[in-house]
Design an enzyme around this catalytic site. Structure first.
Site, PDB file in Angstrom:
ATOM      1  N   SER A 166      16.370  24.106  12.106  1.00 58.88           N
ATOM      2  CA  SER A 166      15.907  22.739  11.897  1.00 58.88           C
ATOM      3  C   SER A 166      14.650  22.468  12.730  1.00 58.88           C
ATOM      4  O   SER A 166      13.643  23.166  12.588  1.00 58.88           O
ATOM      5  CB  SER A 166      17.043  21.764  12.226  1.00 58.88           C
ATOM      6  OG  SER A 166      16.719  20.449  11.866  1.00 58.88           O
ATOM      7  N   ASP A 265      19.748  20.761   1.109  1.00 56.89           N
ATOM      8  CA  ASP A 265      19.005  20.282   2.263  1.00 56.89           C
ATOM      9  C   ASP A 265      17.688  19.668   1.794  1.00 56.89           C
ATOM     10  O   ASP A 265      16.971  20.275   1.000  1.00 56.89           O
ATOM     11  CB  ASP A 265      18.716  21.467   3.192  1.00 56.89           C
ATOM     12  CG  ASP A 265      17.999  21.092   4.467  1.00 56.89           C
ATOM     13  OD1 ASP A 265      17.722  19.907   4.685  1.00 56.89           O
ATOM     14  OD2 ASP A 265      17.716  22.014   5.256  1.00 56.89           O
ATOM     15  N   HIS A 295      22.158  20.727   5.394  1.00 57.35           N
ATOM     16  CA  HIS A 295      21.422  20.840   6.647  1.00 57.35           C
ATOM     17  C   HIS A 295      22.386  20.824   7.842  1.00 57.35           C
ATOM     18  O   HIS A 295      23.304  20.011   7.900  1.00 57.35           O
ATOM     19  CB  HIS A 295      20.425  19.689   6.775  1.00 57.35           C
ATOM     20  CG  HIS A 295      19.455  19.885   7.886  1.00 57.35           C
ATOM     21  ND1 HIS A 295      18.287  20.609   7.741  1.00 57.35           N
ATOM     22  CD2 HIS A 295      19.473  19.462   9.173  1.00 57.35           C
ATOM     23  CE1 HIS A 295      17.630  20.623   8.880  1.00 57.35           C
ATOM     24  NE2 HIS A 295      18.338  19.936   9.775  1.00 57.35           N
TER      25      HIS A 295
END
Length: 338
Positions: A166, A265, A295
């Site tokens: 991320s 995501d 995610h």
């Protein structure tokens, strides 16, 4: 194939009750800090606390997770030896404002044991107290010191891997770009898990995944926008390739890269576009999309097949083993399957 409707309904319900990032990032940080304190150490992994010095003199905390080979017999007694085949420098996610080495300790221990590599987690300074480019420069300073033998003397530069998920994937890509530009060290390998690589997450963005997955799948489009606003200092930073590596003028001569995205995501398409540009400009890259992934899934319990399969992919990549691309697979191969 669509996500299981029951699972999708649960994920949507969780997403709906999440607090607003802009007003609750500090409260979320406190919850994560408390959760991180509950991590149970694994006896097969030694944990050490060290530091590296940032350019402004700040001592950056690092946590080192070293996998151990434990052998016991009545005749010889107990023997404990380090058992690793390289070093992973890990940059955690959390939107640059949340997450820390406590919250990621379980994932780092698991990574060290499953990949048989020592993991060094960087507790970089977080926004909004320390905005861009401070977190990136902290990570760069640690990487530079690690490659110079100043963090762990026996770390072989040929077997150091940069890795992040991320916002940590964003920082990992940024460190790779800075290393190329500054020439102080050259990473050989990097792994990006569902990274943020682009700057525009408005409803008119280039990427369909932001619109398709930006409401009901844990990480929302608005949360991404809010985290970015907490991170950047000025409007000019929005157009800085150190923040958004996909807009860099050139992505040639980058480290060998594995990009893993998640099907549901909002950041999926920009991660895959980053991999495609690396490939088009001559860097060695592999890219896979995890089926049914959302995610942040890498932090889920390792008993889940999605997490286990991700480690399978990473292990194949790190060990230069052929990655399965045929039959019923938990991932969609996109690049690097020749």
């Amino acid at each position: 194939m669509p996500m299981n409707p029951v699972v999708q309904a649960v994920i949507k319900a969780i997403t709906l009750v999440q607090p607003d990032v802009a007003s609750s990032w500090d409260a979320q940080r406190k919850v994560e800090d408390a959760a991180g304190k509950l991590t149970i150490a694994d006896p097969r992994c030694r944990i050490d606390e060290i530091t590296a010095t940032a350019d402004d003199g700040y001592e950056i905390p690092l946590r080192v997770f070293t996998p151990l080979d434990i052998d016991f017999s009545l005749k010889a007694g107990l023997h404990v030896n380090e058992d690793h085949r390289g070093t992973i420098l890990y940059m955690h996610g959390g939107g640059w404002a949340n997450g820390d080495v406590d919250f990621y300790s379980d994932a780092c221990m698991r990574t060290a044991l499953k990949l048989e590599r020592r993991v060094i987690a960087v507790d970089y300074r977080r926004s909004p107290e320390c905005r861009f480019p401070v977190p990136l420069e902290d990570c760069y300073a640690v990487a530079r010191a690690l490659f110079a033998g100043e963090v762990i003397p026996d770390a072989d530069p040929e077997h150091i891997v940069l890795m992040g998920d991320s916002a940590g994937g964003n920082l990992t890509a940024g460190v790779g770009l800075l290393a190329r530009e500054r020439g102080e060290f050259r990473p050989r390998t990097q792994i990006l898990l569902y990274p943020l690589t682009y700057n525009d997450h408005s409803e008119s963005t280039l990427f369909d995944s932001v619109r398709e997955n930006g409401e009901d799948y844990i990480l929302t489009r608005q949360a991404i926008v809010d985290y970015i606003e907490l991170y950047l200092r000025t409007p000019e930073d929005f157009h800085d390739s150190r923040f958004a590596p996909l807009i860099a003028t050139s992505l040639a001569d980058m480290p060998r890269t594995l990009v893993i995205t998640a099907e549901y995501d909002p950041l999926r398409d920009e991660g895959e576009a980053f991999a495609a540009r690396l490939d088009a400009e001559g860097s060695e890259v592999a890219c896979f999309r995890m089926t049914d992934g959302v995610h942040g899934y890498f932090l889920y319990p390792s008993v889940l097949s999605l997490v286990r399969d991700t480690y399978r992919l990473i292990a194949h990549f790190l060990d230069d083993d052929p990655i399965p691309t045929e039959g019923k697979l938990p991932w969609t191969p996109l690049l690097g399957t020749d």
